[in-house]
Design a protein around this motif. Structure first.
Motif, mmCIF file in Angstrom:
data_model
loop_
_atom_site.group_PDB
_atom_site.id
_atom_site.type_symbol
_atom_site.label_atom_id
_atom_site.label_comp_id
_atom_site.label_asym_id
_atom_site.label_seq_id
_atom_site.Cartn_x
_atom_site.Cartn_y
_atom_site.Cartn_z
ATOM 1 N N MET A 106 -20.808 -11.841 62.003
ATOM 2 C CA MET A 106 -21.874 -11.579 62.978
ATOM 3 C C MET A 106 -23.223 -12.056 62.419
ATOM 4 O O MET A 106 -23.634 -11.649 61.331
ATOM 5 N N LEU A 107 -23.877 -12.889 63.161
ATOM 6 C CA LEU A 107 -25.224 -13.304 62.736
ATOM 7 C C LEU A 107 -26.214 -12.179 63.023
ATOM 8 O O LEU A 107 -26.139 -11.537 64.065
ATOM 9 N N PHE A 108 -27.168 -11.972 62.130
ATOM 10 C CA PHE A 108 -28.117 -10.877 62.302
ATOM 11 C C PHE A 108 -29.496 -11.403 62.703
ATOM 12 O O PHE A 108 -30.199 -12.003 61.894
ATOM 13 N N PHE A 109 -29.840 -11.201 63.941
ATOM 14 C CA PHE A 109 -31.201 -11.547 64.387
ATOM 15 C C PHE A 109 -31.794 -10.358 65.158
ATOM 16 O O PHE A 109 -32.537 -10.509 66.107
ATOM 17 N N ARG A 110 -31.412 -9.148 64.730
ATOM 18 C CA ARG A 110 -31.800 -7.946 65.458
ATOM 19 C C ARG A 110 -33.242 -7.519 65.175
ATOM 20 O O ARG A 110 -33.972 -7.111 66.074
ATOM 21 N N ASN A 111 -33.614 -7.590 63.923
ATOM 22 C CA ASN A 111 -34.971 -7.154 63.571
ATOM 23 C C ASN A 111 -35.348 -7.676 62.186
ATOM 24 O O ASN A 111 -34.552 -8.376 61.548
ATOM 25 N N ASP A 112 -36.538 -7.323 61.751
ATOM 26 C CA ASP A 112 -37.019 -7.771 60.439
ATOM 27 C C ASP A 112 -37.075 -6.627 59.438
ATOM 28 O O ASP A 112 -37.780 -6.696 58.431
ATOM 29 N N TYR A 113 -36.361 -5.563 59.760
ATOM 30 C CA TYR A 113 -36.297 -4.454 58.803
ATOM 31 C C TYR A 113 -34.851 -4.030 58.578
ATOM 32 O O TYR A 113 -34.562 -2.857 58.367
ATOM 33 N N GLY A 114 -33.975 -5.015 58.576
ATOM 34 C CA GLY A 114 -32.549 -4.717 58.455
ATOM 35 C C GLY A 114 -31.965 -4.972 57.080
ATOM 36 O O GLY A 114 -30.760 -4.774 56.878
ATOM 37 N N GLN A 115 -32.797 -5.385 56.134
ATOM 38 C CA GLN A 115 -32.311 -5.591 54.768
ATOM 39 C C GLN A 115 -33.276 -4.925 53.789
ATOM 40 O O GLN A 115 -34.316 -4.415 54.201
ATOM 41 N N GLY A 116 -32.937 -4.978 52.515
ATOM 42 C CA GLY A 116 -33.735 -4.286 51.498
ATOM 43 C C GLY A 116 -35.094 -4.910 51.242
ATOM 44 O O GLY A 116 -35.998 -4.822 52.070
ATOM 45 N N CYS A 117 -35.230 -5.585 50.088
ATOM 46 C CA CYS A 117 -36.558 -6.095 49.722
ATOM 47 C C CYS A 117 -36.430 -7.297 48.806
ATOM 48 O O CYS A 117 -35.340 -7.628 48.335
ATOM 49 N N ILE A 118 -37.559 -7.908 48.552
ATOM 50 C CA ILE A 118 -37.571 -9.067 47.662
ATOM 51 C C ILE A 118 -37.207 -8.629 46.240
ATOM 52 O O ILE A 118 -37.429 -7.486 45.834
ATOM 53 N N GLU A 119 -36.657 -9.563 45.482
ATOM 54 C CA GLU A 119 -36.157 -9.263 44.130
ATOM 55 C C GLU A 119 -37.221 -8.641 43.230
ATOM 56 O O GLU A 119 -36.945 -7.750 42.436
ATOM 57 N N GLU A 120 -38.438 -9.123 43.349
ATOM 58 C CA GLU A 120 -39.520 -8.668 42.462
ATOM 59 C C GLU A 120 -39.704 -7.145 42.544
ATOM 60 O O GLU A 120 -40.006 -6.501 41.543
ATOM 61 N N ILE A 121 -39.536 -6.604 43.734
ATOM 62 C CA ILE A 121 -39.722 -5.166 43.896
ATOM 63 C C ILE A 121 -38.599 -4.393 43.219
ATOM 64 O O ILE A 121 -38.833 -3.456 42.451
ATOM 65 N N LEU A 122 -37.371 -4.846 43.459
ATOM 66 C CA LEU A 122 -36.232 -4.182 42.805
ATOM 67 C C LEU A 122 -36.361 -4.243 41.283
ATOM 68 O O LEU A 122 -36.100 -3.264 40.583
ATOM 69 N N SER A 123 -36.760 -5.391 40.783
ATOM 70 C CA SER A 123 -36.894 -5.546 39.327
ATOM 71 C C SER A 123 -37.939 -4.600 38.763
ATOM 72 O O SER A 123 -37.722 -3.955 37.731
ATOM 73 N N LEU A 124 -39.049 -4.528 39.430
ATOM 74 C CA LEU A 124 -40.117 -3.679 38.917
ATOM 75 C C LEU A 124 -39.713 -2.204 38.966
ATOM 76 O O LEU A 124 -39.984 -1.432 38.034
ATOM 77 N N LEU A 125 -39.029 -1.811 40.046
ATOM 78 C CA LEU A 125 -38.540 -0.433 40.124
ATOM 79 C C LEU A 125 -37.646 -0.118 38.932
ATOM 80 O O LEU A 125 -37.748 0.945 38.319
ATOM 81 N N LYS A 126 -36.758 -1.061 38.630
ATOM 82 C CA LYS A 126 -35.826 -0.863 37.517
ATOM 83 C C LYS A 126 -36.588 -0.805 36.189
ATOM 84 O O LYS A 126 -36.327 0.052 35.343
ATOM 85 N N GLU A 127 -37.536 -1.694 36.066
ATOM 86 C CA GLU A 127 -38.280 -1.837 34.802
ATOM 87 C C GLU A 127 -39.043 -0.559 34.450
ATOM 88 O O GLU A 127 -39.099 -0.166 33.287
ATOM 89 N N ILE A 128 -39.605 0.076 35.421
ATOM 90 C CA ILE A 128 -40.471 1.232 35.126
ATOM 91 C C ILE A 128 -39.767 2.559 35.402
ATOM 92 O O ILE A 128 -40.404 3.612 35.412
ATOM 93 N N ASN A 129 -38.464 2.510 35.575
ATOM 94 C CA ASN A 129 -37.731 3.693 36.049
ATOM 95 C C ASN A 129 -37.923 4.915 35.161
ATOM 96 O O ASN A 129 -37.965 6.037 35.636
ATOM 97 N N TYR A 130 -38.059 4.698 33.856
ATOM 98 C CA TYR A 130 -38.166 5.860 32.962
ATOM 99 C C TYR A 130 -39.571 6.083 32.428
ATOM 100 O O TYR A 130 -39.781 6.939 31.571
#
Lengths: 345, 345, 345, 345
Positions: free
Chosen positions: C1-25
């Protein structure tokens, strides 16, 4: 049945009824923008020669408190009142209904203590942003216990408000009675200087209904009539309220009515003291609070209409209220009953 | 600097970060109607085998309290809470902002006393219509003082609520810590039977954010999502909250995290007792409240990040908080500092 | 199924995930007063060199709109929005829940017309006191129809606001897409000069969640954090939101994400035009609105996830939305499906 | 100056003034729990033999609308009204101030169309949870344009409300005038069967002030007095309102007053038609809306006090209102002026 239940149990002084009748068929502008409201406002302004104030008329105490406090506060701001304050208890949460917290402090004979306001304010500043911002101090004068603020007390409240940047509001549902009490050493003009806003209660002092809200702080004057209207407090036939205050202030009936109520009350309280009834609180105005036994209570309540205030162990705190139209003979009858009841244990 | 300031000062357990990464590019339905929220709800429902409950996820404690209470109460109804309750103080009037009074009763070690609820309710009934109608009892478990309600206490609260027709709500911002305390002799399933609504706090127990609101009373279930949305509490990417609770409940991390925090806390509190530091309140969970001298305070605060709770004469009540990620070595370091400080006067 | 429903249907750019992980503790200060929020604020301030602005982070669009509007307006004041504005429709009455009327004007391609604002304001002044006072103009940019205000349009809106003493607020849930559209001839710095307050949407442009509210009018800056807290919008782990905007603004990802979404959208819309599909509205950004027959609808919906926008007689208006993570191959697949469907009647 | 500005520009019928005078010194129970309110309630109940209704008295229309709607709706629920409805426009946002959206539909001669309600409801259901839930239909009868709903129209409104699970509320600020219009083929008793709640307006039909709210739906009866009090709508001397409705209903003055106003109005409107003045709207009651030229306007306004309703190109829509106390001679004078003005262009 003698009536000492409250001071809003009869109609109004003759002058008001007469004026209503007199102007009944005049064509009058609506919404409080009429010549009668204007005249009533001027009569009130005459009491406050030293300031340029705004006057608005509202139908009763609860809607006055609600409209004024909603008008003054920002969403995160709160009002400080004592635990016996009318807004703290007997208005069915009308202040909270407009989104604002009422911070309650312990009362001292029905009054707020400046030091406790300071302490409360400081505590809120410690949790800045996480607690409401106390911005308005609400006092009743006379208080719900019939006591009256002295000049010194009011000036100290003004000082603490100035120091902390707070507004001061006086609920004057029984302002006349306060002004006519022996404790009082100030005038409406003085009150106007100490308070940012206050109201002059008509309902409990000889009017059919109505409170005259006086805004003294220029920063609080703007757009009050929008809030009046939004809050359902703007009567179509607004002149009805103007007429009340013409009646009360044209020939100083406001002061005479209150003095009469206080005088009746003093006679009763003096006799209570003479007879050695305990008093829950010594009153300066038209509400008095004897403490009676169950037997005394039963005896009195078969002859007198009054309110139970509180119960403490085997004793009952009752409240007698006198008013602008309390009859001298009723005062005497009550005194006789109290004399007869004194030995009932 | 040792960190004992709070339990929301770090990110989250690894499982949550991993799952976020794993599903980052999946196409997921919005507004909490996705498979991850559904799975998280099921994991929570598994904890409550005896009831058919509704589960909703909200971002934090204040918005959870506000949304739930607004959902439950009619305009003239009020919530009863103790004076230390989070809704009474540290939510900047968020309950009043929805139009409802918070009636505060004196706390007993952070807890509400059933008898006082009864007394408060009766007093309100005496001024029927002129005072708000108390309809909801709010308790925090663990309390803001780190204490935990016993089974007997909760059953008595339920009884008084049943007697008076009140709802019972538990703020479970630190519910895990309560459940893992030695005082606790009940389960989430029991809580669900006693409370009409409660929430399971993630923010302070290993999640990035999120509280799982559990509605057990069928009469309170309807249209909750309308209030969620209206209150700004419905996240577009709602699955973010589902992911938190999958991480917390899939392998019992919720309980492990809380147990770890409690265990660390117990080690510190036991040592405080051994060293004869006075305690402001004996804690059952992950918040502890030693009372220290100014000298001790100065010494400790140069090495440890913690909060000042209160000041009393020359003594200072401080708060240490442990969490799901407090390190054993930090606990030991703190203990050493406390040993060194013990004689500072 | 192609997804063209909205612009809030996936997570986030890699940089955000990385930074969350980096500063987690890391041990981080709560409530948005941490170094990550500060850094994110600075990155946004760097976009607005000409003004000294305040920046606050909120979790989503509805809570941002609600908190900002409640912060700005007095009880009797109202917001003017067009009938397609998000606050007018799809926020479950969240503005009215704070006590304020949303006055809706007919939209022109999703936009407000200055002349209609003037007309609306004048009409309200005619019934002064008996109608709300319009005080704030709310616009969305990009609009809910994917259109974008031009520089000239925004300057005219500013002019009418200045003339009438109104505030101007821009809902920037899709501000990135507006800025990257071919229609746009201005910058964030320009927007800051025209608007009294606006926000930069993260949720629909590559962040897990979050909107950065920018207050430019000095009169509106004071005590915003009190309203944040009261409204449940202040996260305990506030840095989570700071991290989103560091990720978006540190290497211009905010602009790259939006440009990617717009580019994908343009390819699809160009093809729709080439294939002579009617368009409900010509879009400038990442939302496109073809009008299809029932047969085309059935064919497409078996292969593509999208939203129905409206139904008109036998035709169906559908919406395709592209996003920061739309894949080139999905765009091509969609184009092929549209080519195949073109003759289905 | 002839007075045709409104129907709330004079006092009240003699019976009310007399009764006020008569009972002025009686001792009467407060807050509307007195024998006069009880008698007035009974007089109104006598009009509704087929149902067991609750009656409450409020001071005016805005506070009645606000209190009733707040009482009925849950936080996320909204009221549907037509764009000319009083709650939609001229109450300074008082409904929104209680947290509820007013959904406005285009009026048809001042009336709501059942089909549009259905359409509006369905549109809201499509965005379930993301839009408010329409739950209450508000109509005015007579309408703000002086038109009157027919029996058939009201039954169709009831049907659509039943179908969709909506409450139906009638603002009867001018209910008397509606009932006495030639269009009306139903009684108060019928209205009580069709509406869940309605009110009988006194202010605009011979009372000093007051609206009698009639709750017919048993599910809406509970705790209304709590909302009355919270909203500032419970007068201390509540009997003042009871007295108004004794005066109006004891000898059918309510109907006589309204008939008089309608009769006066009909004479004027008939003459307007005869003289070929265009009418903005053909009225069934006591408000009439001629369209006049600027010259006619100038001529009339020097002799008559009336309201400007609208301006359209070179023409001016004006409003004449007759009332319970309009004098026959004034009607004749107005007619003469209209005859003289007819050729002014």
């Amino acid at each position: 049945m003698l009536f000492f239940r409250n001071d809003y149990g009869q109609g109004c002084i003759e002058e008001i009824l007469s004026l209503l009748k007199e102007i009944n068929y005049e064509n009058i502008t609506g919404y409080g923008l009429d010549p009668y409201c204007n005249k009533a406002k001027q009569l009130i302004k005459n009491q406050i020669p030293d300031l340029d104030v705004d006057v608005h008329f509202l139908a009763g105490g609860t809607i006055a408190n609600q409209t004024i406090i909603k008008h003054i506060l920002k969403p995160y701001e709160a009002v400080i009142a004592c635990d016996t304050g009318h807004v703290s208890t007997h208005e069915t949460g009308s202040i909270e209904a407009t989104g604002h917290k009422v911070i309650t402090l312990e009362n001292n004979n029905g009054k707020l203590i400046p030091e406790m306001i300071k302490q409360c304010f400081d505590a809120h500043m410690l949790s800045y942003e996480h607690m409401v911002y106390p911005k308005l101090v609400y006092i009743s004068n006379a208080t719900e216990f019939g006591t009256v603020y002295t000049k010194e007390e009011l000036m100290k409240l003004r000082d603490v408000c100035d120091e902390l940047g707070l507004y001061l509001m006086m609920d004057g549902a029984r302002l006349g009675q306060a002004l006519m009490s022996s404790v009082c050493d100030y005038t409406i003009n003085d009150i106007a200087k100490w308070c940012d806003v206050f109201y002059i209660g008509g309902t409990k002092n000889g009017a059919l209904f109505g409170e005259a809200c006086v805004i003294t702080n220029p920063n609080l004057k703007s757009h009050f009539r929008f809030n009046l209207k939004q809050n359902g407090a703007m009567l179509a036939k607004g002149w009805l309220l103007g007429v009340q205050f013409i009646g009360l202030f044209e020939n100083e009936h406001y002061f005479k009515c209150a003095k009469h109520a206080n005088d009746c009350s003093k006679m009763i309280q003096d006799e209570l003291i003479r007879l050695k009834y305990p008093l829950y609180m010594k009153s300066d105005t038209n509400q008095i609070f004897p403490v009676v036994t169950k037997e005394q209570f039963n005896y009195l309540s078969s002859e007198v209409d009054f309110e139970i205030w509180d119960k403490r162990n085997d004793m009952i705190v009752i409240r007698f209220v006198t008013s602008w139209c309390t009859k001298q003979e009723d005062v005497e009858s009550l005194i006789q009953l109290l004399q007869k009841a004194v030995d009932l244990k």
